[in-house]
Design an enzyme around this catalytic site. Structure first.
Site, mmCIF file in Angstrom:
data_model
loop_
_atom_site.group_PDB
_atom_site.id
_atom_site.type_symbol
_atom_site.label_atom_id
_atom_site.label_comp_id
_atom_site.label_asym_id
_atom_site.label_seq_id
_atom_site.Cartn_x
_atom_site.Cartn_y
_atom_site.Cartn_z
ATOM 1 N N SER A 1 -32.959 -9.487 26.080
ATOM 2 C CA SER A 1 -33.264 -9.050 24.713
ATOM 3 C C SER A 1 -31.995 -8.635 23.965
ATOM 4 C CB SER A 1 -34.274 -7.889 24.657
ATOM 5 O OG SER A 1 -35.500 -8.239 25.291
ATOM 6 N N ARG B 1 -47.255 -10.356 15.286
ATOM 7 C CA ARG B 1 -46.062 -10.913 14.651
ATOM 8 C C ARG B 1 -46.508 -11.534 13.340
ATOM 9 N NH1 ARG B 1 -45.547 -13.412 20.636
ATOM 10 N NH2 ARG B 1 -45.377 -11.381 21.637
ATOM 11 N N HIS C 1 -39.339 -7.708 25.560
ATOM 12 C CA HIS C 1 -39.902 -8.979 25.113
ATOM 13 C C HIS C 1 -39.244 -9.449 23.817
ATOM 14 C CE1 HIS C 1 -43.335 -11.464 26.602
ATOM 15 N NE2 HIS C 1 -43.160 -12.075 25.445
ATOM 16 N N ARG D 1 -33.234 -16.453 22.706
ATOM 17 C CA ARG D 1 -32.972 -17.040 21.390
ATOM 18 C C ARG D 1 -31.645 -17.796 21.354
ATOM 19 N NH1 ARG D 1 -35.663 -12.034 20.282
ATOM 20 N NH2 ARG D 1 -37.574 -12.397 19.064
ATOM 21 N N ARG E 1 -26.395 -12.193 22.232
ATOM 22 C CA ARG E 1 -26.008 -13.308 21.370
ATOM 23 C C ARG E 1 -24.570 -13.746 21.617
ATOM 24 N NH1 ARG E 1 -30.627 -12.405 20.840
ATOM 25 N NH2 ARG E 1 -31.868 -12.252 18.918
ATOM 26 N N TYR F 1 -47.741 -15.000 33.524
ATOM 27 C CA TYR F 1 -48.367 -13.822 32.929
ATOM 28 C C TYR F 1 -49.421 -13.294 33.900
ATOM 29 C CZ TYR F 1 -46.225 -15.524 28.641
ATOM 30 O OH TYR F 1 -45.332 -15.953 27.703
ATOM 31 N N ARG G 1 -40.772 -8.350 20.509
ATOM 32 C CA ARG G 1 -41.998 -9.018 20.071
ATOM 33 C C ARG G 1 -43.268 -8.294 20.508
ATOM 34 N NH1 ARG G 1 -41.642 -14.214 18.617
ATOM 35 N NH2 ARG G 1 -43.385 -14.974 19.873
ATOM 36 N N GLN H 1 -42.065 -18.504 35.369
ATOM 37 C CA GLN H 1 -42.585 -17.247 34.822
ATOM 38 C C GLN H 1 -44.095 -17.323 34.703
ATOM 39 O OE1 GLN H 1 -43.863 -17.310 31.407
ATOM 40 N NE2 GLN H 1 -44.559 -15.184 31.494
ATOM 41 N N LYS I 1 -40.421 -8.785 34.842
ATOM 42 C CA LYS I 1 -39.784 -8.800 33.528
ATOM 43 C C LYS I 1 -40.591 -7.973 32.533
ATOM 44 C CE LYS I 1 -38.192 -12.025 29.927
ATOM 45 N NZ LYS I 1 -39.083 -11.615 28.826
ATOM 46 N N GLY J 1 -41.751 -19.577 25.484
ATOM 47 C CA GLY J 1 -42.845 -20.502 25.244
ATOM 48 C C GLY J 1 -42.523 -21.481 24.130
ATOM 49 N N TYR K 1 -41.197 -18.439 14.822
ATOM 50 C CA TYR K 1 -41.726 -18.032 16.129
ATOM 51 C C TYR K 1 -40.617 -17.433 16.986
ATOM 52 C CZ TYR K 1 -43.331 -18.570 20.975
ATOM 53 O OH TYR K 1 -43.629 -18.358 22.297
#
Length: 387
Positions: free
Chosen positions: A308, A165, A276, A331, A311, A130, A279, A128, A252, A80, A25
């Site tokens: 996005s 996805r 996103h 992530r 890292r 939607y 995604r 956040q 966003k 999420g 996910y």
């Protein structure tokens, strides 16, 4: 504790500890995953300009994002299902962010509710939302965020329809999950994760179940989710939401200079340049590649953040040097959360902060606010390769 020197170390631990459906996910994009991959790989095209014999004593990464003081210009992005990466995951991540001194953003599709996170933290966090069809639910959601003293509202504008996805479909990851023999077998191998989950009461979408009309249990959640997102969203609707919130509003999902200008027109206080995490629209440009044109269009009129693909602290520096006032990591902190809980989120922040601080020094800068394009070496066609 294992030796963690980079975000990739946390990712390896995360993959071993968390069930495959929740790892996939987080670690997947839509369709072919091209945009998902280029979000990170496009940072590699940017080189850093080294400077020497510059006084590097007394360095500072302190900054502000949406009027909030922060240890470094990095916020935890809304993600999420964090409560399925680690039991009570949103609470753990919020605590880590609070202690480190950076903003935490709670997703509407979180496992822990707004009230759960507010109860277990002492400082305001961002929330956040939607753009959903149900005005009654949306107004009550806004009111709940105000009651929890959320300090900023982040409106996600790039999810009118859901990008496909593949791995989520194959793993049966839905709301609620549809377990397959393969996923059940994989879940059985994740004993420490399973034991943690057995000890928490928070296993479903806390902001939805019991709050949305007709959603009283996980089985009724699927229908609500499928019917709630608003494909008719337009700028007038966003302008209406802006009127419902009397604090900072961050939009966003901006990836185009024209949309950035419209965000300014509807009264947004900040925008997040984001696709996103790769995604949604596969084949879209990476966030970092679109940033220069957006900065040229609105950078002196509105606060711009970038999300996005980040890292590392070097990625953060590159985004700031291209003009962003802040960044968001998703992530990178989820790897830490899944690997080691709250301590893992803290370690992810420590890694990024150290990389940012050292790289800033080697580029000849003492203050993160002084970073600019003079610190970078860019390919001549970095922002203009595709027209």
């Amino acid at each position: 504790m294992p030796i963690i020197t980079e975000i990739e170390d946390l990712k390896r631990l995360y993959k071993r500890r968390v069930p495959r459906m929740f790892y996939d996910y987080a670690e997947t994009g839509s369709w072919t995953g091209q945009t998902f991959r280029e979000n990170s790989s496009d940072f590699d095209e940017i080189r850093l300009r080294q400077r020497v014999a510059v006084d590097m004593a007394g360095r500072s990464t302190a900054s502000q994002m949406a009027g909030q003081d922060c240890t470094m210009p990095v916020a935890l992005a809304p993600v999420g299902l964090c409560g399925m990466q680690s039991a009570d995951g949103e609470i753990k991540a919020a605590r880590a962010a609070e202690k480190f001194g950076v903003p935490f953003t709670l997703s509407t599709m979180s496992i822990c509710s707004i009230e759960d996170v507010a109860e277990h933290t002492s400082k305001p966090f961002w929330f956040q939302v939607y753009t959903l069809k149900d005005d009654d639910f949306m107004r009550r959601l806004f009111d709940r965020a105000k009651a929890a003293k959320c300090s900023a509202l982040v409106i996600t504008v790039d999810l009118q329809v859901l990008g496909q996805r593949h791995k989520d479909l194959k793993n049966g990851l839905s709301a609620p999950p549809k377990l397959t023999p393969s996923s059940i077998l994989n879940l059985a191998t994740k004993v420490p994760w399973g034991l943690e989950m057995l000890q928490t009461k928070r296993r479903f979408f806390g902001n939805i179940v019991g709050h949305a009309k007709g959603v009283t249990n996980p089985s009724s959640l699927s229908t609500w989710t499928a019917e709630s997102f608003d494909p008719s969203l337009d700028w007038d609707r966003i302008r209406e939401f802006r009127k419902w919130w009397d604090g900072p509003v961050i939009l966003k999902g901006i990836l185009d200079a024209e949309d950035a200008k419209k965000a300014l027109d509807v009264g947004a206080d900040a925008i997040v340049v984001s696709n996103h995490g790769g995604r949604q629209l596969d084949g879209a440009l990476s966030s970092i590649r679109t940033l220069p044109k957006i900065m040229d269009a609105v950078g002196d009129k509105i606060e711009v953040h970038l999300d996005s693909g980040i890292r590392s602290g070097q990625d953060v520096l590159k985004a700031l040097a291209l003009g962003a006032k802040g960044t968001m990591i998703g992530r990178a902190f989820v790897y830490g959360l899944g690997a080691m809980g709250e301590a893992g989120v803290t370690r992810a922040l420590e890694v990024i902060h150290k990389e940012l601080d050292i790289t800033m020094a080697l580029c000849g800068e003492r203050n993160v606010k002084d970073l600019g394009r003079h610190n970078l070496l860019l390919p001549a066609d970095f922002a203009d390769r595709w027209r």
